[in-house]
Design a protein around this motif. Sequence first.
Motif, mmCIF file in Angstrom:
data_model
loop_
_atom_site.group_PDB
_atom_site.id
_atom_site.type_symbol
_atom_site.label_atom_id
_atom_site.label_comp_id
_atom_site.label_asym_id
_atom_site.label_seq_id
_atom_site.Cartn_x
_atom_site.Cartn_y
_atom_site.Cartn_z
ATOM 1 N N UNK A 184 -2.009 23.410 81.075
ATOM 2 C CA UNK A 184 -2.168 24.462 82.080
ATOM 3 C C UNK A 184 -1.990 25.848 81.468
ATOM 4 N N UNK A 185 -0.973 25.997 80.627
ATOM 5 C CA UNK A 185 -0.737 27.296 79.977
ATOM 6 C C UNK A 185 -1.894 27.687 79.056
ATOM 7 N N UNK A 186 -2.432 26.707 78.338
ATOM 8 C CA UNK A 186 -3.573 26.991 77.453
ATOM 9 C C UNK A 186 -4.797 27.416 78.258
ATOM 10 N N UNK A 223 0.708 33.424 72.510
ATOM 11 C CA UNK A 223 1.779 33.103 73.443
ATOM 12 C C UNK A 223 2.960 34.032 73.218
ATOM 13 N N UNK A 224 3.576 34.454 74.303
ATOM 14 C CA UNK A 224 4.793 35.253 74.212
ATOM 15 C C UNK A 224 5.979 34.316 73.958
ATOM 16 N N UNK A 281 10.212 20.074 62.279
ATOM 17 C CA UNK A 281 8.972 20.509 61.631
ATOM 18 C C UNK A 281 7.809 20.467 62.621
ATOM 19 N N UNK A 282 7.692 19.377 63.354
ATOM 20 C CA UNK A 282 6.625 19.254 64.350
ATOM 21 C C UNK A 282 6.705 20.405 65.359
ATOM 22 N N UNK A 283 7.907 20.665 65.861
ATOM 23 C CA UNK A 283 8.084 21.735 66.848
ATOM 24 C C UNK A 283 7.786 23.106 66.247
ATOM 25 N N UNK A 284 8.200 23.316 65.008
ATOM 26 C CA UNK A 284 7.943 24.598 64.348
ATOM 27 C C UNK A 284 6.446 24.841 64.185
ATOM 28 N N UNK A 285 5.719 23.819 63.791
ATOM 29 C CA UNK A 285 4.265 23.951 63.625
ATOM 30 C C UNK A 285 3.611 24.234 64.973
ATOM 31 N N UNK A 286 4.096 23.593 66.029
ATOM 32 C CA UNK A 286 3.589 23.881 67.366
ATOM 33 C C UNK A 286 3.846 25.345 67.729
ATOM 34 N N UNK A 287 5.037 25.841 67.423
ATOM 35 C CA UNK A 287 5.358 27.243 67.721
ATOM 36 C C UNK A 287 4.480 28.199 66.932
ATOM 37 N N UNK A 288 4.227 27.888 65.678
ATOM 38 C CA UNK A 288 3.337 28.723 64.859
ATOM 39 C C UNK A 288 1.956 28.781 65.502
ATOM 40 N N UNK A 315 7.115 26.182 77.247
ATOM 41 C CA UNK A 315 6.496 24.985 76.662
ATOM 42 C C UNK A 315 7.570 24.071 76.087
ATOM 43 N N UNK A 316 8.522 24.650 75.363
ATOM 44 C CA UNK A 316 9.548 23.837 74.699
ATOM 45 C C UNK A 316 10.519 23.215 75.703
ATOM 46 N N UNK A 317 10.770 23.890 76.806
ATOM 47 C CA UNK A 317 11.673 23.328 77.822
ATOM 48 C C UNK A 317 11.052 22.122 78.508
#
Length: 114
Positions: free
Chosen positions: A79-81, A60-61, A46-53, A68-70
Motif C-alpha cells: 500500500x505504501x509503495x 521514503x521518509x 542485514x535483510x532489514x538494512x538492505x530493505x531500508x536502503x 514499514x518496520x513496525x
Amino acid sequence: MYKISEFAKLTGLSKETLRYYAEVKLLEPAYIDPKNNYRYYDDGSYFLAILLVKLRSLGFTIQEMISVMEDESFENLDSLLRQKRNKIMLEIEERQLQMKAINEFLLSGEEESK
C-alpha cells in the motif's frame, strides 16, 4: 555477527546512520556488548538494512520507514509503495505542466522580440 564498521561496509549505510536508525528504533543491533557497548548485527539485520536502503532510495521518509518496520508482516508495504508511486506520478504531471508554462512563456517572449 558483524561489528558496526563491518556491517556499515556490507550495507552501504554509514556508522552514523546505523546509530541514528537504532536511536529511532528503526534498525536496532542484534546484540550490544554490555562490557564495551559494541554493537553487533546479524544476518536478519542485514535483510532489514538492505530493505531500508531500498526504501530510502525510493524516497521514503524516516517515519514511513518506521511504519514499514513496525508492521513485521510487511502487509502495509504494498500500500505504501502504491501511494508513493501515485504521489510521484502527480509530481510528474505537475512538473510537465510547469514545463509547458515555461515553454509558452519563452515562446511569447520570442514572438514579442520579433
